[in-house]
Design an enzyme around this catalytic site. Structure first.
Site, PDB file in Angstrom:
ATOM      1  N   CYS A   1      11.547  -2.207  -8.467  1.00  0.00           N
ATOM      2  CA  CYS A   1      12.667  -2.010  -7.539  1.00  0.00           C
ATOM      3  C   CYS A   1      13.802  -2.936  -7.972  1.00  0.00           C
ATOM      4  O   CYS A   1      14.487  -3.526  -7.143  1.00  0.00           O
ATOM      5  CB  CYS A   1      12.242  -2.212  -6.091  1.00  0.00           C
TER       6      CYS A   1
ATOM      7  N   GLY B   1       0.771  -1.239   0.000  1.00  0.00           N
ATOM      8  CA  GLY B   1       0.000   0.000   0.000  1.00  0.00           C
ATOM      9  C   GLY B   1       0.799   1.283   0.000  1.00  0.00           C
ATOM     10  O   GLY B   1       0.231   2.375   0.159  1.00  0.00           O
TER      11      GLY B   1
HETATM   12  N1  SAM Z   1       3.005  -0.908  -4.933  1.00  0.00           N
HETATM   13  C1  SAM Z   1       3.339  -1.603  -3.702  1.00  0.00           C
HETATM   14  C2  SAM Z   1       3.723  -0.572  -2.668  1.00  0.00           C
HETATM   15  O1  SAM Z   1       4.150   0.527  -3.016  1.00  0.00           O
HETATM   16  O2  SAM Z   1       3.574  -0.871  -1.477  1.00  0.00           O
HETATM   17  C3  SAM Z   1       4.420  -2.638  -3.923  1.00  0.00           C
HETATM   18  C4  SAM Z   1       4.068  -3.606  -5.004  1.00  0.00           C
HETATM   19  S1  SAM Z   1       5.163  -4.954  -5.208  1.00  0.00           S
HETATM   20  C5  SAM Z   1       6.521  -4.226  -5.952  1.00  0.00           C
HETATM   21  C6  SAM Z   1       4.408  -5.855  -6.486  1.00  0.00           C
HETATM   22  C7  SAM Z   1       3.054  -6.459  -6.165  1.00  0.00           C
HETATM   23  O3  SAM Z   1       2.593  -7.182  -7.328  1.00  0.00           O
HETATM   24  C8  SAM Z   1       3.069  -7.460  -5.034  1.00  0.00           C
HETATM   25  O4  SAM Z   1       2.131  -7.102  -4.066  1.00  0.00           O
HETATM   26  C9  SAM Z   1       2.677  -8.782  -5.685  1.00  0.00           C
HETATM   27  O5  SAM Z   1       1.873  -9.585  -4.863  1.00  0.00           O
HETATM   28  C10 SAM Z   1       1.909  -8.342  -6.901  1.00  0.00           C
HETATM   29  N2  SAM Z   1       1.898  -9.356  -7.982  1.00  0.00           N
HETATM   30  C11 SAM Z   1       2.558 -10.525  -8.026  1.00  0.00           C
HETATM   31  N3  SAM Z   1       2.266 -11.185  -9.172  1.00  0.00           N
HETATM   32  C12 SAM Z   1       1.415 -10.412  -9.853  1.00  0.00           C
HETATM   33  C13 SAM Z   1       0.753 -10.538 -11.101  1.00  0.00           C
HETATM   34  N4  SAM Z   1       0.938 -11.610 -11.880  1.00  0.00           N
HETATM   35  N5  SAM Z   1      -0.055  -9.533 -11.488  1.00  0.00           N
HETATM   36  C14 SAM Z   1      -0.237  -8.458 -10.721  1.00  0.00           C
HETATM   37  N6  SAM Z   1       0.380  -8.273  -9.537  1.00  0.00           N
HETATM   38  C15 SAM Z   1       1.180  -9.239  -9.103  1.00  0.00           C
END
Ligand code: SAM
Length: 455
Positions: free
Chosen positions: A229, A112
């Protein structure tokens, strides 16, 4: 600190702004700690701390406190966020000076960080959809969004491809993509064990799939923000090239003061990405870029619907909220929700296409014999500020957050909001001789509290 993967260092030789020596040296030092203040609940906090240059509410802390032992953390007065990723604020302010009436999707939103930042920047007339496909992570996202307190921030739990059902609906889509995570090696050494070239390749394929799946949901002239990241060019510059080759899209640029230490990288097709190296900025590895969609495509027809406002609930719940306009309705068996009237059509559109986990503000069920005010209202920015409230000291607040009994003087029977330094934490009910603590079980602090006299 473990050795950085050799293949990664070799790959980075071709990346603009990469300086191997200082980069390796930066990885011998711990990551800095930073928080982003809630613009309303946390405006007066951490006044003397160093500011994050690209985010008005970002602050560096001189050391990492135990956040769990700070009631203001639980009240949503600030969010613990890595400083580089707060650069999203600078992009949004530069590209969208007016943030009214926007439909915004944060596609990969858990836990989040970006969503709470976006919610703070949008006007009430805009609607922010925070989506997370992985269910366990979606509940953490939902908690953080509830804690941040914005009624116009809804939460969904969908696969990116489901948003294709909403063609041309969003003005802004943020894809903070799942990635190989090399930018966070300083925060989590285990990420280094999981890092491999094969995984970088897998991640870049998945990123393409996610972007292609969500693409139809972006409006013509709408903005796409892509972030990772990861340091790997396959997930960064090469992904920008792939976007430029695959879609009718133009790159967007913003002004970035040189003193910030951010590297402006170019893809072969001329789009710009902003790279954060820990030897050049006070923050972790991060990459972000913005585009505008040029393509025309299918657009959604405005839905026809019968107005939903439930007048009875409106009367029963009116005292709970401030004097803004709301629509009240029963979204499922257990709960009633309040949304802003300008989002009624959105609700009808969205409920047909996606799984809505948090819809506006859950107010509980006022039609029950005994109405338990929902925990969400305690944290909401739209709560009526004149509700009966008990201000707790730090020790009492932490015991409340541990879902224990708290010792406070007897009060007339009824519901009371409990606050710490004015910020809502939850509800208690006085039954004359004692109080019942209505903090939902899964919100409670699990760690042992230090002895009382420390507080
Ligand atoms: N935006 C968040 C933040 O600022 O706190 C961090 C996001 S993190 C880099 C990426 C997110 O993408 C994770 O929560 C992960 O569970 C989700 N994710 C994983 N596989 C995915 C998929 N196939 N499609 C969409 N989201 C996915």
């Amino acid at each position: 600190m473990k050795e950085l993967p050799r293949e990664l260092l070799e790959d980075l030789q071709r990346v603009k702004g990469f300086d191997e020596g200082p980069f390796i040296e930066a990885h011998r030092h711990a990551a800095s700690t930073s928080v982003r203040l809630h613009p309303i609940k946390g405006a007066s906090l951490f006044r003397d701390e160093e500011r994050v240059p690209w985010c008005g509410t970002g602050r560096y802390l001189p050391h990492r406190p135990v956040f769990t032992l700070d009631p203001l953390f639980h009240a949503g007065a600030y969010y613990v966020q890595e400083a580089s990723s707060m650069f999203l604020e600078h992009l949004i302010r530069s590209l969208l000076p007016d943030r009214n009436n926007l439909r915004v999707l944060d596609l990969c939103a858990a836990p989040g960080g970006k969503s709470t930042l976006l919610a703070s920047l949008l006007d009430d007339s805009s609607l922010l959809i925070s989506n997370e496909v992985i269910r366990t992570r979606a509940s953490i996202l939902e908690e953080n969004v509830i804690r941040w307190g914005y009624t116009n921030n809804w939460v969904t739990g969908n696969d990116p491809r489901d948003f294709a059902e909403l063609p041309g609906y969003f003005d802004l889509i943020v894809v903070d993509a799942p990635c190989s995570g090399s930018g966070l090696f300083r925060k989590d050494e285990r990420a280094m064990d999981e890092w491999s070239e094969a995984n970088v390749a897998l991640c870049s394929q998945r990123q393409q799939r996610i972007l292609a799946d969500v693409w139809p949901a972006l409006k013509q002239d709408g903005i796409l923000i892509y972030a990772t990241c990861s340091y790997s060019p396959q997930e960064d510059e090469e992904m920008l090239d792939w976007l430029m080759k695959s879609f009718d899209i133009v790159p967007l640029e913003v002004t970035v003061p040189g003193s910030w230490g951010i590297v402006t990288a170019s893809s072969d097709h001329g789009s710009k990405g902003y790279r954060f190296f820990p030897d050049k900025v006070k923050g972790e590895g991060f990459f972000i870029a913005a585009f505008q969609k040029k393509e025309t495509g299918a657009t959604l027809r405005q839905p026809k619907f019968k107005a939903v406002n439930d007048k009875m609930t409106q009367q029963q719940a009116a005292h709970l909220l401030n004097d803004k306009q709301y629509l009240f309705f029963q979204a499922d068996k257990e709960t009633y929700n309040a949304i802003y009237p300008q989002h009624e059509a959105d609700w009808h559109l969205l409920k047909e296409a996606v799984y809505l986990r948090k819809l506006g503000l859950n107010i509980g069920n006022p039609s029950q014999k005994e109405w338990l005010p929902s925990h969400d209202t305690a944290l909401s920015l739209d709560r009526n500020k004149a509700l009966p409230a008990i201000e707790l000291n730090k020790d009492q607040a932490l015991h409340f957050m541990k879902k224990e009994e708290i010792s406070i003087p007897a009060l007339a029977k009824g519901w009371y909001l409990v606050t710490f330094e004015g910020a809502g934490l939850g509800w208690i009910k006085s039954i004359g001789t004692r109080f019942n603590n209505y903090l939902p079980k899964h919100w409670r602090i699990r760690m042992d509290l230090p002895p009382t006299d420390w507080a």
